[in-house]
Design a protein around this motif. Structure first.
Motif, PDB file in Angstrom:
ATOM      1  N   GLY A  87       0.820  -1.201   0.000  1.00  0.00           N
ATOM      2  CA  GLY A  87       0.000   0.000   0.000  1.00  0.00           C
ATOM      3  C   GLY A  87       0.855   1.253   0.000  1.00  0.00           C
TER       4      GLY A  87
ATOM      5  N   ASN B 279      -0.934   4.614  -0.604  1.00  0.00           N
ATOM      6  CA  ASN B 279      -1.621   5.045   0.612  1.00  0.00           C
ATOM      7  C   ASN B 279      -0.638   5.665   1.603  1.00  0.00           C
ATOM      8  OD1 ASN B 279      -4.081   4.140  -0.348  1.00  0.00           O
ATOM      9  ND2 ASN B 279      -4.017   2.210   0.755  1.00  0.00           N
TER      10      ASN B 279
ATOM     11  N   LEU C 288      -2.794   7.984   3.844  1.00  0.00           N
ATOM     12  CA  LEU C 288      -3.970   7.150   4.094  1.00  0.00           C
ATOM     13  C   LEU C 288      -3.580   5.975   4.997  1.00  0.00           C
ATOM     14  CD1 LEU C 288      -5.420   7.118   0.477  1.00  0.00           C
ATOM     15  CD2 LEU C 288      -6.460   8.217   2.472  1.00  0.00           C
TER      16      LEU C 288
ATOM     17  N   SER D  74      -4.472   2.755   5.143  1.00  0.00           N
ATOM     18  CA  SER D  74      -4.489   1.364   4.682  1.00  0.00           C
ATOM     19  C   SER D  74      -3.169   0.961   4.036  1.00  0.00           C
ATOM     20  CB  SER D  74      -5.660   1.128   3.716  1.00  0.00           C
ATOM     21  OG  SER D  74      -6.877   1.134   4.395  1.00  0.00           O
ATOM     22  N   TRP D  75      -2.167   0.766   4.868  1.00  0.00           N
ATOM     23  CA  TRP D  75      -0.898   0.177   4.436  1.00  0.00           C
ATOM     24  C   TRP D  75      -0.462  -0.815   5.502  1.00  0.00           C
ATOM     25  CZ3 TRP D  75       3.067   0.992   7.847  1.00  0.00           C
ATOM     26  CH2 TRP D  75       3.006   2.110   8.677  1.00  0.00           C
TER      27      TRP D  75
END
Length: 273
Positions: free
Chosen positions: A99, A102, A107, A109-110
């Motif tokens: 991710g 991201n 963000l 979501s990794w």
């Protein structure tokens, strides 16, 4: 389609799991704490990408160092170039930062994804998602846990009510083909989600946050740990009918939804560009 069971001493599986948990936690801490606050608005695109690449490589070096000290005879397959055969029959499949886009944009979501294979079969999988505050772990034949709690996929809904996760490649021609599959599929299901981390998507199937997930173009390090987690949480996984999950196609869903989704994706050509 699921992977056959492989005999392994319980003590070995315990050891591999603890090493994976330790390495994933350390790498996750490094990535979370070492990310510059202004990374997403760096002066140029290249400078932002360079920082992400540096963090990616640093995380993989940390993981291989932790594992290598504990088990120097094991092999490695890593996204950032760690590759060695080993002599023990154990190979670690590592994605230090799943991710990356991201991560670049800030963000959450990794994840760090670490799997251990014994003679070619994945027996341990750990996915650490620091910004979610969650660690997903699975051992072949022992079930799946998220933060120490048992994880289970949702019972299969009717096809029209399925929430389906997917992802897209970076090559324009592949993205166009994948978009066409989504165009046809989206009116037939509840909705489509695209979160940007294959490892997390697979774990979300196992946690019941997605009904299903599919994607073309995954690498072994993208799917190894997450696929095991999804399977140990009760999902079925595979590729085209009769084939295992692979870069050609990866599908994960509970029994009853897996089969019609796999058939639908095969008919739509989700396995080719």
């Amino acid at each position: 389609m699921s992977t056959p069971q492989t005999a392994a001493a319980p003590e070995l599986l315990d050891e591999l799991l603890q090493i994976a948990l330790d390495a994933a936690r350390r790498a996750g801490d490094l990535l979370r704490d070492g990310r510059p606050a202004d990374l997403g608005v760096a002066a140029t695109k290249s400078s932002s990408i360079d920082v992400v690449t540096e963090m990616d490589i640093a995380a993989e070096k940390l993981i291989t160092s932790v594992i290598g000290r504990a088990r120097p005879e094991d092999g490695f397959l890593g996204e950032e170039g760690a590759s060695s055969e080993g002599t023990s029959g154990i190979r670690w499949v590592v994605d230090p930062l799943d991710g990356t886009v991201n991560y670049l944009y800030g963000l959450p979501s990794w994840a760090v994804s670490i799997a251990a294979e014994l003679d070619g079969t994945t027996v341990v999988g750990v996915v650490a998602a620091p910004m979610r505050g969650e660690t997903y772990q699975a051992v072949l034949g022992r079930g799946a846990l998220v933060n120490g709690r048992a994880a289970h996929c949702r019972p299969a809904p009717v096809f029209a009510h399925a929430l389906v996760g997917t992802g897209f490649g970076y090559i324009a021609e592949r993205r166009a083909a994948q978009a066409e599959v989504v165009r046809v599929l989206v009116p037939q299901v509840r909705d489509i989600r695209r979160a940007g981390s294959a490892a997390i998507d697979l774990c979300d199937v196992g946690c019941g946050r997605l009904d299903a997930y599919y994607e073309r173009g995954l690498n072994p390090w993208d799917l190894a740990a997450g696929e095991l987690f999804a399977r140990e949480a009760g999902a079925l996984t595979g590729g085209r009918p009769g084939r295992p999950a692979s870069g050609e196609l990866t599908v994960a869903a509970p029994p009853g939804l897996f089969e019609p989704l796999q058939e639908k994706l095969d008919g739509l050509g989700a396995w080719h560009d």
